[in-house]
Design a protein around this motif. Structure first.
Motif, PDB file in Angstrom:
ATOM      1  N   GLU A 126      41.596  44.549  35.855  1.00  9.26           N
ATOM      2  CA  GLU A 126      41.691  45.939  35.409  1.00  9.26           C
ATOM      3  C   GLU A 126      42.518  46.005  34.135  1.00  9.26           C
ATOM      4  O   GLU A 126      43.578  45.383  34.036  1.00  9.26           O
ATOM      5  CB  GLU A 126      42.332  46.804  36.498  1.00  9.26           C
ATOM      6  CG  GLU A 126      42.470  48.275  36.127  1.00  9.26           C
ATOM      7  CD  GLU A 126      43.004  49.122  37.278  1.00  9.26           C
ATOM      8  OE1 GLU A 126      43.676  50.124  37.002  1.00  9.26           O
ATOM      9  OE2 GLU A 126      42.755  48.768  38.438  1.00  9.26           O
ATOM     10  N   VAL A 127      42.025  46.750  33.150  1.00  7.76           N
ATOM     11  CA  VAL A 127      42.732  46.954  31.896  1.00  7.76           C
ATOM     12  C   VAL A 127      43.020  48.439  31.753  1.00  7.76           C
ATOM     13  O   VAL A 127      42.094  49.253  31.761  1.00  7.76           O
ATOM     14  CB  VAL A 127      41.907  46.457  30.685  1.00  7.76           C
ATOM     15  CG1 VAL A 127      42.654  46.723  29.392  1.00  7.76           C
ATOM     16  CG2 VAL A 127      41.588  44.970  30.821  1.00  7.76           C
ATOM     17  N   ALA A 156      50.834  41.009  44.978  1.00  5.03           N
ATOM     18  CA  ALA A 156      49.701  41.872  44.629  1.00  5.03           C
ATOM     19  C   ALA A 156      48.876  41.307  43.482  1.00  5.03           C
ATOM     20  O   ALA A 156      47.760  41.758  43.235  1.00  5.03           O
ATOM     21  CB  ALA A 156      50.196  43.272  44.267  1.00  5.03           C
ATOM     22  N   GLY A 157      49.422  40.333  42.731  1.00  3.12           N
ATOM     23  CA  GLY A 157      48.691  39.751  41.606  1.00  3.12           C
ATOM     24  C   GLY A 157      49.579  39.574  40.402  1.00  3.12           C
ATOM     25  O   GLY A 157      50.804  39.423  40.518  1.00  3.12           O
ATOM     26  N   ILE A 158      48.984  39.609  39.218  1.00  2.00           N
ATOM     27  CA  ILE A 158      49.683  39.420  37.951  1.00  2.00           C
ATOM     28  C   ILE A 158      49.538  40.692  37.120  1.00  2.00           C
ATOM     29  O   ILE A 158      48.436  41.214  36.955  1.00  2.00           O
ATOM     30  CB  ILE A 158      49.116  38.229  37.160  1.00  2.00           C
ATOM     31  CG1 ILE A 158      49.227  36.934  37.990  1.00  2.00           C
ATOM     32  CG2 ILE A 158      49.845  38.058  35.829  1.00  2.00           C
ATOM     33  CD1 ILE A 158      48.558  35.754  37.333  1.00  2.00           C
ATOM     34  N   ALA A 163      39.856  31.861  25.646  1.00  2.72           N
ATOM     35  CA  ALA A 163      40.872  32.435  26.520  1.00  2.72           C
ATOM     36  C   ALA A 163      40.156  32.959  27.757  1.00  2.72           C
ATOM     37  O   ALA A 163      39.204  33.732  27.645  1.00  2.72           O
ATOM     38  CB  ALA A 163      41.609  33.570  25.811  1.00  2.72           C
ATOM     39  N   THR A 164      40.577  32.529  28.922  1.00  2.00           N
ATOM     40  CA  THR A 164      39.882  32.867  30.165  1.00  2.00           C
ATOM     41  C   THR A 164      40.831  33.581  31.113  1.00  2.00           C
ATOM     42  O   THR A 164      41.955  33.127  31.338  1.00  2.00           O
ATOM     43  CB  THR A 164      39.336  31.605  30.844  1.00  2.00           C
ATOM     44  OG1 THR A 164      38.458  30.931  29.949  1.00  2.00           O
ATOM     45  CG2 THR A 164      38.577  31.963  32.122  1.00  2.00           C
ATOM     46  N   ILE A 165      40.379  34.712  31.648  1.00  4.18           N
ATOM     47  CA  ILE A 165      41.093  35.416  32.708  1.00  4.18           C
ATOM     48  C   ILE A 165      40.193  35.434  33.932  1.00  4.18           C
ATOM     49  O   ILE A 165      39.073  35.945  33.872  1.00  4.18           O
ATOM     50  CB  ILE A 165      41.438  36.860  32.282  1.00  4.18           C
ATOM     51  CG1 ILE A 165      42.322  36.856  31.035  1.00  4.18           C
ATOM     52  CG2 ILE A 165      42.136  37.607  33.419  1.00  4.18           C
ATOM     53  CD1 ILE A 165      42.606  38.236  30.487  1.00  4.18           C
ATOM     54  N   THR A 166      40.643  34.837  35.023  1.00  2.00           N
ATOM     55  CA  THR A 166      39.826  34.716  36.224  1.00  2.00           C
ATOM     56  C   THR A 166      40.540  35.388  37.393  1.00  2.00           C
ATOM     57  O   THR A 166      41.700  35.078  37.677  1.00  2.00           O
ATOM     58  CB  THR A 166      39.569  33.240  36.565  1.00  2.00           C
ATOM     59  OG1 THR A 166      38.944  32.602  35.442  1.00  2.00           O
ATOM     60  CG2 THR A 166      38.653  33.111  37.771  1.00  2.00           C
TER      61      THR A 166
END
Length: 235
Positions: A166-167, A133-135, A158-161
């Motif tokens: 969702e936070v 489902a992801g991380i 810092a990169t989130i791709t």
């Protein structure tokens, strides 16, 4: 001959389960530390009597690290993990970090143990989870993502791709930066945390602002009179 071979091999140490008794580090930003461990498989003498091993002190533990990049995940007291025993004395290497001769003539000794990883443990309450489902990054406390330019000529970030990020924060979500840039359309959802927007400074808009269907830039007023009279509500 078989007896001689078995007797010789009985002194060979490879790996064993151990319990962490104490740790020099506690998750802080620091160099890799050491643990004191208790071997969990006892020695058995010729009469079948089990003898517990003593605590092994000053055992280096493994961290996922390359150069100055690392994942800080220190063991904690009570962890049950796997330890490997080096075939030669590593005391000089532990002290200097350089190529060196063995510190003594001992071989396959538990004094030259290295703690590798935890192998028995309960379900974590703070974790990074990878699945189909992801991380997922979950913490009952605070999650902090930081990036700092150490060298003014270098670009550090810092990169989130991901297609969707969702936070979820049950109390508050704070972003601290001298400048915050949102590259994309911004909208407030109608979820369970929907509410008002408050700005502590001035607001500059290059386009128009619409409030309840009325344009701030092009709206007109009714009831216009000359002199000291006031206009009516916006049309």
């Amino acid at each position: 001959m078989n007896f001689i071979i078995r007797s010789a091999l009985s002194g060979l140490r490879t790996s064993m389960p151990v319990k962490v008794i104490s740790v020099t580090n506690a998750g802080d930003l620091s160099a890799i530390g050491y643990v004191d461990v208790q071997p969990l498989v006892s020695a058995v003498d010729g009469n079948g009597i089990a003898w517990a091993h003593g605590i092994i002190h000053n055992v280096p533990y493994m961290r996922i690290q390359g150069g100055s990049n690392g994942i800080i995940l220190d063991p904690v007291a009570g962890d049950i993990g796997l330890a490997s025993v080096c075939d030669r004395d590593i005391s000089t290497v532990k002290n200097t970090g350089k190529v060196s001769a063995p510190g003594s003539n001992r071989k396959n000794d538990m004094s030259d143990m290295v703690y590798l990883m935890t192998i028995i443990g309960a379900a974590p309450t703070q974790y990074v989870q990878f699945n189909g489902a992801g991380i997922t990054i979950h913490s009952p406390n605070t999650v902090a993502i930081t990036a700092q330019n150490i060298n003014a000529t270098a670009t550090t970030k810092a990169t989130i791709t991901a297609p969707n990020v969702e936070v979820d924060a049950s109390t508050a979500c704070t972003i601290n930066a001298p400048s915050i840039v949102l590259n994309g359309a911004v909208s407030q959802g109608a979820g369970s945390f929907g509410g008002n927007a408050t700005l502590g400074g001035s607001l500059t808009v290059t386009g128009d602002v619409t409030a309840q269907g009325t344009s701030l830039h092009t709206h007109k007023h009714s009831g216009v009179t000359t002199g000291s009279g006031q206009t009516g509500a916006p049309v």
